[in-house]
Design a protein around this motif. Sequence first.
Motif, short mmCIF file in Angstrom:
data_model
loop_
_atom_site.label_atom_id
_atom_site.label_comp_id
_atom_site.label_asym_id
_atom_site.label_seq_id
_atom_site.Cartn_x
_atom_site.Cartn_y
_atom_site.Cartn_z
N THR A 1 0.70 -1.27 0.21
CA THR A 1 -0.01 0.44 -0.30
C THR A 1 1.43 1.38 -0.36
O THR A 1 2.28 1.06 0.22
CB THR A 1 -0.71 0.08 1.55
OG1 THR A 1 0.21 0.23 2.40
CG2 THR A 1 -1.62 -1.23 1.44
N PRO A 2 0.50 2.06 -0.59
CA PRO A 2 1.32 3.35 -0.29
C PRO A 2 1.92 4.18 1.19
O PRO A 2 2.73 4.85 1.21
CB PRO A 2 0.28 4.67 -0.56
CG PRO A 2 -0.81 3.87 -1.32
CD PRO A 2 -0.68 2.52 -0.87
N HIS A 3 0.93 3.58 1.97
CA HIS A 3 0.98 3.71 3.74
C HIS A 3 2.26 3.17 3.93
O HIS A 3 3.44 2.76 4.37
CB HIS A 3 0.62 3.87 4.80
CG HIS A 3 0.30 4.50 5.69
ND1 HIS A 3 0.01 3.82 6.89
CD2 HIS A 3 0.57 5.62 5.95
CE1 HIS A 3 0.61 4.53 8.09
NE2 HIS A 3 0.62 5.40 7.62
N ASP A 4 1.97 1.93 3.69
CA ASP A 4 3.27 0.50 3.98
C ASP A 4 2.92 -0.61 2.50
O ASP A 4 2.55 -1.05 2.67
CB ASP A 4 1.88 -0.50 4.83
CG ASP A 4 2.32 -0.04 6.17
OD1 ASP A 4 2.89 0.81 6.78
OD2 ASP A 4 0.76 0.44 6.96
N PRO A 5 4.54 0.05 1.85
CA PRO A 5 4.63 -0.20 0.59
C PRO A 5 5.76 -2.44 1.04
O PRO A 5 5.41 -2.30 0.15
CB PRO A 5 5.42 0.14 -0.58
CG PRO A 5 6.13 1.39 0.31
CD PRO A 5 5.07 1.26 2.04
N PHE A 6 6.28 -2.12 2.22
CA PHE A 6 7.59 -2.64 2.03
C PHE A 6 6.73 -4.22 2.74
O PHE A 6 6.06 -3.97 3.97
CB PHE A 6 8.64 -2.67 2.55
CG PHE A 6 8.53 -1.54 1.86
CD1 PHE A 6 9.73 -1.75 0.22
CD2 PHE A 6 8.83 -0.27 2.37
CE1 PHE A 6 9.47 -0.17 -0.63
CE2 PHE A 6 9.35 0.97 1.04
CZ PHE A 6 9.64 0.89 -0.35
N THR A 7 6.95 -5.95 2.62
CA THR A 7 6.91 -6.54 3.49
C THR A 7 7.53 -6.88 3.88
O THR A 7 8.23 -5.94 5.01
CB THR A 7 6.94 -8.02 2.84
OG1 THR A 7 8.49 -8.03 2.44
CG2 THR A 7 6.28 -8.26 1.21
N ALA A 8 6.99 -6.93 5.59
CA ALA A 8 7.77 -7.86 7.39
C ALA A 8 9.46 -7.81 6.79
O ALA A 8 10.39 -7.31 7.19
CB ALA A 8 7.24 -8.81 8.14
N GLY A 9 9.78 -9.11 5.66
CA GLY A 9 10.60 -9.52 5.07
C GLY A 9 11.92 -8.46 4.64
O GLY A 9 12.84 -8.22 4.98
N GLU A 10 11.30 -7.51 3.77
CA GLU A 10 11.98 -6.32 3.04
C GLU A 10 12.78 -5.57 4.11
O GLU A 10 13.58 -5.91 4.10
CB GLU A 10 11.05 -5.99 1.63
CG GLU A 10 10.87 -6.32 0.68
CD GLU A 10 9.45 -6.47 0.52
OE1 GLU A 10 9.89 -7.38 -0.80
OE2 GLU A 10 8.75 -5.22 0.55
N ARG A 11 12.03 -5.28 4.83
CA ARG A 11 12.41 -4.16 6.47
C ARG A 11 12.77 -5.49 7.35
O ARG A 11 14.40 -4.76 7.44
CB ARG A 11 11.05 -3.90 6.52
CG ARG A 11 10.31 -3.32 6.99
CD ARG A 11 9.05 -2.80 6.99
NE ARG A 11 7.95 -4.13 7.26
CZ ARG A 11 6.51 -3.31 7.75
NH1 ARG A 11 6.60 -3.05 8.71
NH2 ARG A 11 5.67 -4.84 7.26
N VAL A 12 12.67 -6.60 7.53
CA VAL A 12 13.92 -7.19 8.11
C VAL A 12 15.32 -7.08 7.28
O VAL A 12 16.19 -7.07 8.15
CB VAL A 12 13.70 -8.93 8.14
CG1 VAL A 12 15.04 -9.54 8.35
CG2 VAL A 12 12.35 -9.07 9.09
#
Length: 174
Positions: free
Chosen positions: A45-56
């Motif tokens: 989403t525009p507010h939360d574009p990245f997955t948890a794994g990508e943020r890890v």
Amino acid sequence: MATSRGFYIGRFQPYHEGHQAMVERIARDVDELVLGIGSADQSHTPHDPFTAGERVMMITKATQGMDLLTYAVPIEDLNRNAVWVSHVQSMSPNFDVAYSNNPLVIRLFEEAGIEVRQSEMYRRDEFQGTEVRQRIIDGGDWQSLVPDPVVDVLEECDGVARLRQVADSDDPDE
């Protein structure tokens, strides 16, 4: 001597230089740091574009050169403030102190009897996820706002194209 472990939560959408500065400050106080990845169940989403794994990956690569053992732990949204701290604790290694500047987070941790330390935010007007995401959407200079390893992660996962696509609208009036 016992190991001290801190906890710092954020959405990290994406992990940016403001987060990095906060982690560097926290590193002066603790031996280990848990970085809680909030809204881990949100992505694309525009507010939360990245997955948890990508943020890890962003956090792991951005902090790997530091003299601080870090753990990136995804934490899904619960939307029940009264039990939020116990939810966080169930998803995280034990920690001695929490770090936050968010008034609600501070209140919830304090009500649960957990020490909370605040730290001055680093160039908050410039280093915030909303600004980074908007620059990505607009084609501006976002790379200077994030650690170099985060640029690499966003290239690897095609995060720039994804954010631009999910931010686009099919409404002809916009």
